[in-house]
Scaffold this motif. Structure first.
Motif, PDB file in Angstrom:
ATOM      1  N   LEU A 132    -150.872 -64.253  46.406  1.00  9.71           N
ATOM      2  CA  LEU A 132    -149.896 -65.001  47.193  1.00  9.71           C
ATOM      3  C   LEU A 132    -150.409 -65.243  48.602  1.00  9.71           C
ATOM      4  O   LEU A 132    -150.280 -66.355  49.142  1.00  9.71           O
ATOM      5  CB  LEU A 132    -148.577 -64.244  47.241  1.00  9.71           C
ATOM      6  CG  LEU A 132    -147.443 -64.871  48.073  1.00  9.71           C
ATOM      7  CD1 LEU A 132    -147.078 -66.238  47.514  1.00  9.71           C
ATOM      8  CD2 LEU A 132    -146.232 -63.948  48.085  1.00  9.71           C
ATOM      9  N   PHE A 135    -142.063 -64.627  42.104  1.00 15.70           N
ATOM     10  CA  PHE A 135    -143.446 -65.010  42.375  1.00 15.70           C
ATOM     11  C   PHE A 135    -143.805 -66.301  41.643  1.00 15.70           C
ATOM     12  O   PHE A 135    -144.472 -67.182  42.195  1.00 15.70           O
ATOM     13  CB  PHE A 135    -144.404 -63.887  41.959  1.00 15.70           C
ATOM     14  CG  PHE A 135    -144.498 -62.762  42.951  1.00 15.70           C
ATOM     15  CD1 PHE A 135    -145.290 -62.876  44.080  1.00 15.70           C
ATOM     16  CD2 PHE A 135    -143.794 -61.583  42.761  1.00 15.70           C
ATOM     17  CE1 PHE A 135    -145.383 -61.845  45.002  1.00 15.70           C
ATOM     18  CE2 PHE A 135    -143.871 -60.542  43.671  1.00 15.70           C
ATOM     19  CZ  PHE A 135    -144.670 -60.671  44.797  1.00 15.70           C
ATOM     20  N   LEU A 157    -150.461 -59.566  42.896  1.00 16.82           N
ATOM     21  CA  LEU A 157    -149.533 -60.639  43.212  1.00 16.82           C
ATOM     22  C   LEU A 157    -149.518 -60.949  44.707  1.00 16.82           C
ATOM     23  O   LEU A 157    -149.605 -62.105  45.114  1.00 16.82           O
ATOM     24  CB  LEU A 157    -148.122 -60.264  42.749  1.00 16.82           C
ATOM     25  CG  LEU A 157    -147.924 -60.156  41.244  1.00 16.82           C
ATOM     26  CD1 LEU A 157    -146.544 -59.588  40.938  1.00 16.82           C
ATOM     27  CD2 LEU A 157    -148.090 -61.524  40.585  1.00 16.82           C
TER      28      LEU A 157
END
Length: 485
Positions: free
Chosen positions: A354, A5, A350
């Motif tokens: 994202l 990530f 996350l």
């Protein structure tokens, strides 16, 4: 997985940097100051009501002096500050929580935060505010951990220089000072007492900076009025409903900066509460991460510093640290209980961040370069250009890049008509004659490609005077027209 990530966010940020988006109004106004003023002149109040830390201005001036005056050169400092901040937030969480999982998760969430990505390529000091605040806190924590002359020296130097690099460094220093007093009262350790030396040096640095550059600054009254109308200050009456409504909105605003969502901020608050409850015996964690938020709210109450999205961006890493700790504490608890959904807690912020970043990056705001490129291709030497007042700074910055435009002598600099009465607008119309181009950006638009009220006013009245549109190019946040009879 967390490294992936972080890696993706760096690739995404580099793609965002290489998009070379046009400077916005505020960026262009500050950039013109940096380009047009010498180092000595940058010590004076800036033109166009701009304010920025002297250290930031000097570094930017050095960069453009060495590398050139392109917009990407001006964006190098904010972008490098963003990249280094990813490393610093990892270091901060390792020092506070001694957990690589928390540190990696905090770095990943931070690096994917859309607002952080957006400001990482803005020619303003907000990205360097993040870097400076993290560096200052880490230097303090390093001294508490090592308690040697080397760490004390680095802490002192950073405390002194931070004042000149970031306007919010005094907030961090004051918060560290409160924690230092608390620690000395509680522990009576000589090492804690020594930590007051860098604070005194930092305070001395601030006093010098205040006398030279802040006291009696000509923009002060204007800024207080502007931010007051924007609701960036807390009301004085602490017993009024307005005070608590305003306080709630500011806390909500801060939490929304993390997941950039109107609905998910309560989830972030829940994990912060979990982190606080779990860390009650570790006062260093709670105070170091929460005190700057409380101090900033206090400054907002006394109308000393506004509480607004871009001005509280430096608090985002501190809040993300608490949220990450809350998530990992919950994940570890569920793992012990053999509950399999724990990994979803880690993936949720996350994946959400994202998705938002992927949808919005590269960021476009006011693409005046595309409008000017189109005009440069189709313009005639005898044409006139009308530059709308909010487009002037960016037009002046980029004009040299377009030979046909740069060679033109007939330019009409527009006056603001937004919110003005009819007579002012008619005067503005009377300045237009012959064949001419009109360039617009930084408009009052519902959407980036919508016709603004300002454009609609000109188009409607020019058509009644017998004009027609020969050329039109609509870009994101900017439009250019050619009117002929």
């Amino acid at each position: 997985m967390l490294y992936c990530f972080i890696g993706f966010s760096i690739v995404l940020s580099f793609f965002n940097f290489l998009s070379f988006r046009s400077l916005t109004l505020d960026e262009a106004m500050l950039s013109l100051n940096i380009l047009d003023h010498s180092f000595v002149e940058l010590l004076q109040p800036l033109d166009r009501n701009q304010v920025a830390p002297i250290g930031f201005l000097f570094i930017e001036k050095c960069v453009v002096t060495i590398l050139g005056d392109s917009d990407w050169c001006l964006r190098l400092l904010p972008y490098l500050s963003y990249l280094l901040s990813i490393v610093l937030i990892y270091k901060l969480n390792r020092l506070l929580f001694k957990s690589s999982k928390i540190a990696l998760l905090a770095s990943a969430i931070f690096s994917l935060n859309f607002l952080v990505l957006n400001y990482s390529i803005e020619v303003k000091q907000y990205s360097t505010d993040i870097f400076t605040s993290l560096l200052l806190i880490i230097s303090f924590l390093n001294y508490l951990k090592q308690s040697n002359r080397k760490s004390l020296f680095y802490y002192s130097v950073i405390a002194i220089l931070s004042i000149w690099l970031s306007n919010i460094s005094i907030i961090i220093l004051f918060s560290i000072g409160l924690f230092t007093l608390y620690s000395f009262y509680k522990n009576k350790k000589q090492e804690v007492l020594k930590a007051s030396l860098p604070l005194m040096l930092g305070l001395g640095s601030f006093c010098i900076y205040y006398v030279l550059f802040i006291n009696n600054h000509p923009t002060k009254a204007m800024m207080v009025d502007y931010w007051g109308k924007a609701g960036a200050f807390l009301p004085y009456d602490v017993f009024s409903l307005d005070f608590y409504q305003s306080l709630f909105l500011k806390v909500e605003l801060l939490f929304k900066t993390v997941l950039v969502s109107k609905r998910l901020w309560l989830i972030s608050l829940l994990f912060v509460l979990i982190a606080i409850i779990t860390s009650l015996k570790k006062d260093k964690i709670i105070l170091v991460l929460l005190l700057p938020i409380l101090v900033h709210l206090g400054l907002s109450y006394f109308k000393l510093y506004p509480f607004d999205v871009r001005l509280v961006l430096y608090l985002v890493p501190l809040l993300i640290s608490l949220i990450s700790a809350g998530i990992i504490f919950t994940y570890d608890y569920l793992t012990v209980k053999n509950i399999k959904i724990g990994v979803l807690l880690v993936l949720f912020p996350l994946v959400t961040s994202l998705y938002i970043a992927y949808k919005k990056v590269p960021v476009q705001i006011e693409e005046i370069k595309e409008s000017m490129a189109y005009m440069n291709t189709h313009i005639n030497p005898k044409d006139t250009i009308y530059v709308y007042y909010s487009s002037e700074p960016a037009f002046l910055f980029y004009k040299k890049n377009y030979p046909q435009i740069d060679a033109l002598n007939s330019i009409i600099w527009g006056n603001g008509i937004r919110g003005r009465d009819k007579s002012v607008k008619e005067v503005e119309l009377s300045r237009l004659s012959g064949d001419f181009w009109m360039l617009f950006s930084h408009l009052d638009q519902k959407g980036p490609y919508d016709v603004s009220p300002e454009e609609a006013y000109f188009i409607k009245n020019l058509k009644t005077k017998g004009y027609r549109i020969e050329h039109q190019k609509t870009n994101y946040g900017s439009t250019v027209y050619k009117f002929v009879k």
